[in-house]
Design an enzyme around this catalytic site. Structure first.
Site, PDB file in Angstrom:
ATOM      1  NE  ARG A 152     -34.052   3.369 -22.945  1.00  0.00           N
ATOM      2  CZ  ARG A 152     -34.609   4.516 -23.291  1.00  0.00           C
ATOM      3  NH1 ARG A 152     -35.750   4.516 -23.975  1.00  0.00           N
ATOM      4  NH2 ARG A 152     -34.049   5.657 -22.986  1.00  0.00           N
ATOM      5  CG  HIS A 170     -34.725   3.617 -17.816  1.00  0.00           C
ATOM      6  ND1 HIS A 170     -34.560   4.963 -18.057  1.00  0.00           N
ATOM      7  CD2 HIS A 170     -33.942   2.975 -18.720  1.00  0.00           C
ATOM      8  CE1 HIS A 170     -33.715   5.138 -19.068  1.00  0.00           C
ATOM      9  NE2 HIS A 170     -33.330   3.933 -19.482  1.00  0.00           N
ATOM     10  CB  VAL A 192     -34.460   5.300 -10.415  1.00  0.00           C
ATOM     11  CG1 VAL A 192     -34.918   6.517  -9.614  1.00  0.00           C
ATOM     12  CG2 VAL A 192     -33.499   5.719 -11.519  1.00  0.00           C
ATOM     13  N   GLY A 218     -34.836   1.214  -6.795  1.00  0.00           N
ATOM     14  CA  GLY A 218     -34.910  -0.235  -6.749  1.00  0.00           C
ATOM     15  C   GLY A 218     -36.045  -0.763  -7.611  1.00  0.00           C
ATOM     16  CG  ASP A 247     -39.823   0.927  -6.321  1.00  0.00           C
ATOM     17  OD1 ASP A 247     -39.527   1.194  -7.507  1.00  0.00           O
ATOM     18  OD2 ASP A 247     -39.819   1.779  -5.420  1.00  0.00           O
ATOM     19  CG  ASN A 297     -36.980   7.769 -17.206  1.00  0.00           C
ATOM     20  OD1 ASN A 297     -36.052   7.073 -17.609  1.00  0.00           O
ATOM     21  ND2 ASN A 297     -37.205   7.991 -15.924  1.00  0.00           N
ATOM     22  CG  HIS A 347     -27.123  -1.117 -25.240  1.00  0.00           C
ATOM     23  ND1 HIS A 347     -26.098  -0.294 -24.837  1.00  0.00           N
ATOM     24  CD2 HIS A 347     -28.232  -0.673 -24.586  1.00  0.00           C
ATOM     25  CE1 HIS A 347     -26.562   0.610 -23.975  1.00  0.00           C
ATOM     26  NE2 HIS A 347     -27.862   0.393 -23.812  1.00  0.00           N
ATOM     27  CB  THR A 348     -27.761  -7.702 -28.139  1.00  0.00           C
ATOM     28  OG1 THR A 348     -27.620  -8.478 -29.325  1.00  0.00           O
ATOM     29  CG2 THR A 348     -28.854  -8.310 -27.280  1.00  0.00           C
TER      30      THR A 348
END
Length: 331
Positions: free
Chosen positions: A70, A74, A78, A80, A82, A99, A197-198
């Protein structure tokens, strides 16, 4: 008789110059592009070290793989891929409520500390995050994906960039497609990468939009796409006034295994989020969901391709970023 001087010819002057220019070009290319063996000379055991650390973390906390997976989503969506989501402080991406439930930071920091000891100033936090997410999928039973490395760490992390770039669990298909398209990702990527989401868990508030109240104040499902028994199961797990820290499994069947059961659940109306259910009810994506539900190997092959594309979104190379000494702060 005066001896003739050996004056340098144009050839002897230009040849070293061409060599220098060629070497410089090669050097610039090597530090400004991603490659599969980026750390072959500078930190050859980086992937093994990441793998072992993630495995140790997963043995201690079985939710660690889902948290790391996850986390890379995230990050990449946003600014890229980095490592900007790792930066701490007021006004950073981590400060956004979306977040607040992210985890896995300690695992990334552990990897970084180890690599700084063995290969100081060499491996970026962005690469650590991408590799850790890759390993997490494999540890949970998913496919091994060979990914490029050589990302640099960004110096900017702003809370204002989070909401316009993230897919919310309440989004419609149009909203999700728009966000993915803005990152150069396709509808097929959207269906495939939603397969993350598995594994993992979600707080009750994350899917609260799918329930309302009857005349007596009791929760009732308001989303007709949900299987009734599954809705009742969620209501029992998340009753009114439930502790906000309570979580439920994203996949009620095989919660800690990376497999295609997620798609089977969608076809049965057992997607946890509204955004999940959109995939199985929209005509543009339903066939792909059904195909993955019937063919795990096809899902794994598609995952390998889509995950590579995800981890290449907006990467910074060369002098576009830096290699942080610690992942929570710029140098």
């Amino acid at each position: 008789m005066e001896r003739k001087r050996n004056t340098p010819t144009i050839h002897t002057i230009i040849s070293p110059l061409l060599f220098i220019l060629a070497f410089t070009s090669i050097l610039e290319l090597s530090i400004s592009t991603l490659s599969f063996d980026f750390y072959a000379g500078s930190c050859p055991n980086v992937e093994l070290l990441v793998r072992n650390t993630v495995r140790s973390a997963a043995a201690f906390d079985q939710t660690a793989p889902a948290k790391l997976l996850r986390l890379v989503f995230h990050d990449c969506m946003v600014e890229g891929c980095d490592g900007s989501v790792l930066l701490e402080g007021n006004g950073t991406e981590r400060a956004d409520p979306a977040n607040a439930s992210l985890g896995g930071f300690q695992v990334v920091d552990s990897i970084k500390n180890l690599l700084e000891f063995l290969c100081p100033g060499t491996v970026s936090c962005a690469d650590i995050l991408a590799l850790a997410a890759r390993e997490s999928v494999m540890i949970a039973g998913g496919p091994f994906v060979r990914i490029l490395t050589g990302r640099r760490d960004g110096r900017v992390s702003s809370i204002s960039n989070v909401r316009p770039n993230m897919v919310d669990t309440t989004f419609s298909m149009e909203q999700m497609a728009q966000v993915f398209s803005s990152k150069g990702l396709s509808m097929e990527d959207l269906v495939t990468l939603s397969g993350a989401h598995t594994i993992g868990t979600a707080h009750c508030r994350a899917f609260g939009d799918r329930f309302g109240e009857d005349a007596k104040g009791r929760p009732i499902p308001v989303d007709s796409s949900m299987d009734r028994d599954y809705a009742e199961q969620l209501i029992s797990q998340c009753p009114p006034n439930v502790n906000p820290d309570v979580t439920v499994n994203n996949d009620p069947a095989t919660a800690m295994v990376f497999d295609n059961v997620y798609y089977q659940n969608l076809m049965r109306g057992r997607g946890l989020f509204h955004s999940d259910s959109e995939l199985s009810t929209d005509g543009r994506t339903r066939d792909q969901v059904q195909f993955f539900a019937q063919n795990q190997e096809a899902f794994f092959q598609s995952w390998a391709n889509s995950f590579v594309r995800l981890t290449n979104v907006g990467v910074k190379t060369g002098d576009e970023g830096e290699v942080r000494r610690i992942c929570g702060a710029v140098n």
